[in-house]
Design a protein around this motif. Sequence first.
Motif, short mmCIF file in Angstrom:
data_model
loop_
_atom_site.label_atom_id
_atom_site.label_comp_id
_atom_site.label_asym_id
_atom_site.label_seq_id
_atom_site.Cartn_x
_atom_site.Cartn_y
_atom_site.Cartn_z
N LEU A 54 0.85 -1.21 0.00
CA LEU A 54 0.00 0.00 0.00
C LEU A 54 0.88 1.25 0.00
CD1 LEU A 54 -2.87 -0.98 2.48
CD2 LEU A 54 -3.14 -0.38 0.07
N GLU A 55 2.00 1.20 0.73
CA GLU A 55 2.89 2.37 0.79
C GLU A 55 3.54 2.69 -0.55
OE1 GLU A 55 5.49 1.66 4.12
OE2 GLU A 55 3.82 1.90 5.54
N THR A 56 3.63 1.70 -1.43
CA THR A 56 4.23 1.97 -2.75
C THR A 56 3.20 2.60 -3.71
OG1 THR A 56 3.59 -0.14 -3.76
CG2 THR A 56 5.69 -0.09 -2.54
N LEU A 57 1.92 2.57 -3.33
CA LEU A 57 0.86 3.09 -4.21
C LEU A 57 0.50 4.53 -3.81
CD1 LEU A 57 -1.52 -0.02 -4.16
CD2 LEU A 57 0.16 0.53 -5.89
N THR A 58 -0.24 5.20 -4.71
CA THR A 58 -0.78 6.51 -4.33
C THR A 58 -2.30 6.39 -4.22
OG1 THR A 58 -0.79 7.02 -6.68
CG2 THR A 58 1.03 7.94 -5.40
N ALA A 59 -2.90 7.29 -3.45
CA ALA A 59 -4.35 7.25 -3.24
C ALA A 59 -5.07 7.51 -4.57
CB ALA A 59 -4.75 8.30 -2.22
N PRO A 60 -6.31 7.07 -4.74
CA PRO A 60 -7.08 6.18 -3.86
C PRO A 60 -6.59 4.72 -3.91
CG PRO A 60 -8.47 7.12 -5.62
CD PRO A 60 -7.08 7.52 -5.91
N TYR A 61 -6.83 4.01 -2.82
CA TYR A 61 -6.41 2.62 -2.69
C TYR A 61 -7.61 1.71 -2.92
CZ TYR A 61 -2.67 5.22 -0.50
OH TYR A 61 -1.67 6.13 -0.27
N VAL A 62 -7.40 0.67 -3.74
CA VAL A 62 -8.51 -0.25 -4.07
C VAL A 62 -8.25 -1.60 -3.41
CG1 VAL A 62 -9.82 -1.32 -5.95
CG2 VAL A 62 -8.75 0.91 -6.32
N LEU A 63 -9.14 -1.99 -2.50
CA LEU A 63 -9.03 -3.26 -1.78
C LEU A 63 -10.21 -4.13 -2.17
CD1 LEU A 63 -6.94 -1.71 -0.13
CD2 LEU A 63 -8.13 -2.35 1.96
N ASP A 119 -11.39 -11.31 -1.98
CA ASP A 119 -11.23 -12.27 -3.06
C ASP A 119 -12.56 -12.93 -3.46
OD1 ASP A 119 -9.58 -14.00 -4.82
OD2 ASP A 119 -10.32 -15.58 -3.50
N GLY A 120 -13.38 -13.27 -2.47
CA GLY A 120 -14.60 -14.06 -2.74
C GLY A 120 -15.84 -13.20 -2.91
N LEU A 121 -16.99 -13.86 -3.09
CA LEU A 121 -18.26 -13.15 -3.25
C LEU A 121 -18.67 -12.54 -1.92
CD1 LEU A 121 -20.47 -15.57 -5.40
CD2 LEU A 121 -19.14 -13.61 -6.17
N ALA A 122 -18.98 -11.24 -1.93
CA ALA A 122 -19.36 -10.55 -0.69
C ALA A 122 -20.60 -9.70 -0.94
CB ALA A 122 -18.20 -9.73 -0.17
N ALA A 123 -21.56 -10.29 -1.64
CA ALA A 123 -22.84 -9.63 -1.92
C ALA A 123 -22.66 -8.22 -2.48
CB ALA A 123 -23.71 -9.60 -0.66
N GLY A 124 -21.68 -8.05 -3.35
CA GLY A 124 -21.46 -6.76 -4.00
C GLY A 124 -20.83 -5.69 -3.10
N LYS A 125 -20.43 -6.08 -1.88
CA LYS A 125 -19.90 -5.09 -0.95
C LYS A 125 -18.39 -5.23 -0.75
CE LYS A 125 -24.08 -4.36 1.75
NZ LYS A 125 -25.05 -5.25 1.11
N GLY A 126 -17.77 -6.17 -1.43
CA GLY A 126 -16.38 -6.54 -1.13
C GLY A 126 -15.30 -5.65 -1.72
N VAL A 127 -15.68 -4.59 -2.45
CA VAL A 127 -14.67 -3.69 -3.01
C VAL A 127 -14.67 -2.38 -2.23
CG1 VAL A 127 -13.93 -2.40 -5.06
CG2 VAL A 127 -14.85 -4.71 -5.30
N LEU A 128 -13.51 -2.02 -1.67
CA LEU A 128 -13.40 -0.76 -0.92
C LEU A 128 -12.43 0.16 -1.64
CD1 LEU A 128 -13.07 -2.15 2.73
CD2 LEU A 128 -15.15 -1.49 1.53
N ILE A 129 -12.83 1.42 -1.79
CA ILE A 129 -11.95 2.42 -2.41
C ILE A 129 -11.72 3.51 -1.38
CG2 ILE A 129 -11.69 4.06 -4.33
CD1 ILE A 129 -13.30 2.06 -6.03
N LEU A 130 -10.46 3.69 -0.96
CA LEU A 130 -10.14 4.54 0.19
C LEU A 130 -9.14 5.62 -0.19
CD1 LEU A 130 -9.78 1.34 2.23
CD2 LEU A 130 -11.63 2.99 2.59
N ASN A 131 -9.37 6.81 0.36
CA ASN A 131 -8.50 7.93 -0.01
C ASN A 131 -7.30 8.11 0.90
OD1 ASN A 131 -9.78 8.99 -2.34
ND2 ASN A 131 -11.48 9.59 -1.02
#
Length: 423
Positions: A139-148, A151-163
């Motif tokens: 994460l420290e090598t990347l610049t914001a925003p960060y995309v997490l 891996d598995g199915l999480a009812a469409g909620k499993g993608v987080l985009i953080l500043n």
Amino acid sequence: MNVLILGSGGREHAMAWKIAQSNLLNKLFIAPGNAGTKEVGTNLNINQTDFEAIKKAVLEHQIKLVIVGPEDPLVKGIHDFFLNDSDLKNIPVIGPQKYAAQLEGSKEFAKEFMSRHNIPTAAYKSFTSENLDEGYAFLETLTAPYVLKADGLAAGKGVLILNDLQEAKNELTEMLANKKFGAASSKVVIEEFLTGIELSCFVLTDGKSYVTLPSAKDYKRIGEGDKGLNTGGMGAVSPVPFLTDAIMLKIETQVIKPTIDGFQKDSISYVGFVFIGLILDKGEIKVIEYNCRMGDPETEVVIPRIESDFLELLIATGNKELHTKTIEFKKESACTVMLVSGGYPQAYEKGKEIFGLNTIENSIPFHAGTTIKDDKVVTNGGRVIAITSYGTNFNEALKQSYKNIEKLCFEGMNYRKDIGFDL
Ligand code: AMP
Ligand code: GLY
């Protein structure tokens, strides 16, 4: 031929509506279906992941083709269940086997597939609780925003985009160490943030040949101007007006062909739909995600634009003879606007009577979450009805949908008035 569609949403109603128009159809069954599918076929009160009950229905109703709408039965292995059963093994299932369904069921599987076959996508690395520290360092090598991404199915909620870097590290800890999304986040893909405009491309394949279906763009956020919480989709348009022939050719050569060739190189037997989520930035395209099924509500604009006999295409797919077919589209644009329950995508009530359905003219109401109670059509989900219309362009189509929506109501009804606002 008797056909079974698994699922209960607008996607399945749109498929049922189209298949019901085919001369090749004898009887159409939908399990479990909704109040809309009941108008074009017979609903069976069966859970879409109750494989034994599905088997019983298939044999009882002499079903010769099964079309799987949602990802859940695919990821749980419905196609494998058919292949491993002596009574069912010769009945084609449209939808990939469990291994290939990981294209949607595992973000890491999809990323590895793309990197193996040189399909353009965001740079990434994946992590587990075993190498959490390496995750922080990445994460420290990347610049914001960060995309997490879980891996598995999480009812469409499993993608987080953080500043914020610290917030991204905290969320990574939550996902990996504290199992924020349960087993789905026991592995997390961290990837480069992509800018650009999103669109979707749909392919029907028998594993060797394919047909490309009309393109579509959906509107995922609950609020106008693409604000607020993510939903399953609040509306869609097809075709995507900014998708030129040159870009389509690029998608075909850089993404679609390498995907189908990749199945063959990896000896993956893939029968069904591939939903390719793309991002377009300055004429360059990258794949954001694969899904192993059609999109919803994209299907409610893609299917109505198919001129060809859809059942004929599906039969050819199931028989692995898709190379003998071509697909024709209608010239008109199509749009759909989703009517949702008050409170959706958070808590909402069900069972509200829907008024005005029989006043709709020159639009198609695809039921997404409805049922019949005391002979009345009532709400039965967050997304309730998608109003699809045709037009010479997407604006004309939208005008028609909004005109009909004014005649519809149920307690708490909500919808976006700005579908297509960015086009
Ligand atoms: P996915 O489930 O992978 O489709 O991600 C859900 C949504 O998150 C996508 O529709 C995008 O809007 C957004 N998203 C996913 N990956 C990225 C990325 N690498 N860069 C920017 N936005 C992304
Ligand atoms: N509309 C997005 C999806 O079906 O995943």
